[in-house]
Write an enzyme that holds these catalytic residues in place. Structure first.
Site, PDB file in Angstrom:
ATOM      1  NE  ARG A 162      -3.358  -2.345   2.948  1.00  0.00           N
ATOM      2  CZ  ARG A 162      -2.966  -3.487   3.518  1.00  0.00           C
ATOM      3  NH1 ARG A 162      -1.704  -3.599   3.935  1.00  0.00           N
ATOM      4  NH2 ARG A 162      -3.803  -4.483   3.683  1.00  0.00           N
ATOM      5  CE  LYS A 186      -5.878  -1.404   5.506  1.00  0.00           C
ATOM      6  NZ  LYS A 186      -7.250  -1.653   5.001  1.00  0.00           N
ATOM      7  CG  HIS A 260      -5.404   0.192  -3.107  1.00  0.00           C
ATOM      8  ND1 HIS A 260      -4.567   0.320  -2.022  1.00  0.00           N
ATOM      9  CD2 HIS A 260      -6.285  -0.794  -2.768  1.00  0.00           C
ATOM     10  CE1 HIS A 260      -4.934  -0.523  -1.068  1.00  0.00           C
ATOM     11  NE2 HIS A 260      -5.969  -1.205  -1.505  1.00  0.00           N
ATOM     12  NE  ARG A 263      -3.144  -4.102  -0.955  1.00  0.00           N
ATOM     13  CZ  ARG A 263      -2.430  -4.865  -0.117  1.00  0.00           C
ATOM     14  NH1 ARG A 263      -1.107  -4.890  -0.214  1.00  0.00           N
ATOM     15  NH2 ARG A 263      -3.022  -5.607   0.791  1.00  0.00           N
ATOM     16  CG  HIS A 286      -5.496  -9.529   1.807  1.00  0.00           C
ATOM     17  ND1 HIS A 286      -5.809  -9.870   0.504  1.00  0.00           N
ATOM     18  CD2 HIS A 286      -5.433  -8.169   1.824  1.00  0.00           C
ATOM     19  CE1 HIS A 286      -5.924  -8.776  -0.223  1.00  0.00           C
ATOM     20  NE2 HIS A 286      -5.693  -7.737   0.551  1.00  0.00           N
ATOM     21  CE1 TYR A 295      -6.707  -7.491  -6.231  1.00  0.00           C
ATOM     22  CE2 TYR A 295      -6.546  -8.756  -4.220  1.00  0.00           C
ATOM     23  CZ  TYR A 295      -6.494  -7.555  -4.870  1.00  0.00           C
ATOM     24  OH  TYR A 295      -6.244  -6.405  -4.178  1.00  0.00           O
TER      25      TYR A 295
END
Length: 314
Positions: A162, A186, A260, A263, A286, A295
């Protein structure tokens, strides 16, 4: 969970305008100091609370009903928020009122009765390999910091990081000899991401020719960050977005292009090449494979190839 505190007695004077702002500030401070949420997460909650307080006006929070909160949902729709954003606001509201329960300010949480808005999974924008290559070659020697910009674009595409992760990446996070870098995602979760030859070459050229000059402009000692601004400061997430937009316009990429998008392209191109979904999940950082599965809907050509290869009636 912290033990309940005695219920606070709220004076009549506090029941007017401004009480929402005070409790909202207290809630944000609670998230920052006691829940230890990441800076970006706290900022997102703060934006949601700003909108809620704007709607709240002189309404008294302990008197709010489910009907009132339904009006708040209608207010957000009138502001043209998409269903995904509204769903996030509902989560913020539930957490805020739960916090007020812990503080003894309210007894019941009417937000718990709000239904969660189901949002359709949106298929992300993805660049073709040809357009991605044009974008990575877009920075040219006539650009003031073309080596830094090439290193930036190569890192975004090579790692799937990111913009916020690349922004805070430090020089010590690079392991050039081992051909990987450390990304902090994150929730301050760390992951190792491999670097290919083009990305390594771009980063090394930047480290040799441009970064020392940029670092010398810093007025706060030796900066630890990998990517620096023209003043020797950390390259912010906002500036990264501006640079990606700038070079996307130059190479003819879609107007909706963002960091993004790189990404998304990283993940889709890996799956197109035969990578396992679990491997892509790990590379993207993730927490749930359900997030990565989006995806699989992007690359229809791969699904057709698998079908024709393995189905007996293809």
């Amino acid at each position: 969970m912290r033990p309940l505190k005695p219920k606070l007695v709220v004076p009549a004077a506090v029941a007017g305008a401004g009480q929402g702002d005070r409790w909202a500030r207290s809630f944000i401070e609670y998230l920052r100091t006691e829940c230890h949420l990441a800076k970006n997460s706290v900022a997102a909650y703060q934006r949601d609370m700003t909108r809620f307080c704007r709607w709240l006006g002189d309404r008294f929070i302990p008197k709010l009903t489910v009907r009132d909160l339904t009006d708040y949902l209608a207010f957000m729709r009138e502001e043209n928020l998409d269903p995904k954003s509204i769903a996030r606001h509902v989560v913020t509201l539930k957490l805020f009122l739960r916090y007020l329960q812990l503080e003894g300010i309210i007894k019941d949480n009417p937000a718990e009765l709000l239904g969660t808005t189901k949002t359709a999974a949106t298929i992300p924008d993805v660049l073709s390999p040809t357009v991605a290559a044009r974008l990575l070659d877009a920075p040219q020697p006539y650009d003031p910091l073309f080596r830094r910009d090439r290193a930036l674009l190569e890192l975004l595409y090579a790692t799937g990081c990111r913009a916020s992760e690349v922004s805070v990446m430090e020089v010590r996070d690079l392991r050039i000899e081992d051909r990987f870098c450390l990304a902090r995602g994150k929730g301050s979760k760390e992951r190792l991401v491999p670097l290919g030859d083009p990305a390594l070459a771009a980063v090394e050229a930047y480290l040799e020719h441009e970064r020392p000059k940029l670092a010398a402009k810093s007025k706060q000692g030796v900066p630890p960050w990998l990517l620096l601004s023209s003043r020797g400061q950390r390259l912010t997430r906002q500036k990264i977005w501006e640079l990606v937009k700038q070079y996307a316009l130059r190479c003819g990429a879609p107007a909706s292009m963002s960091p993004h998008t790189l990404r998304h392209s990283f993940a889709t191109h890996l799956l197109s090449g035969g990578a396992d979904l679990r491997q892509v999940q790990e590379l993207l950082g993730h927490a749930s494979i359900g997030t990565t599965q989006i995806y699989t809907h992007v690359d229809q050509s791969r699904l057709k190839k698998i079908h024709s290869q393995f189905h007996p009636r293809a």
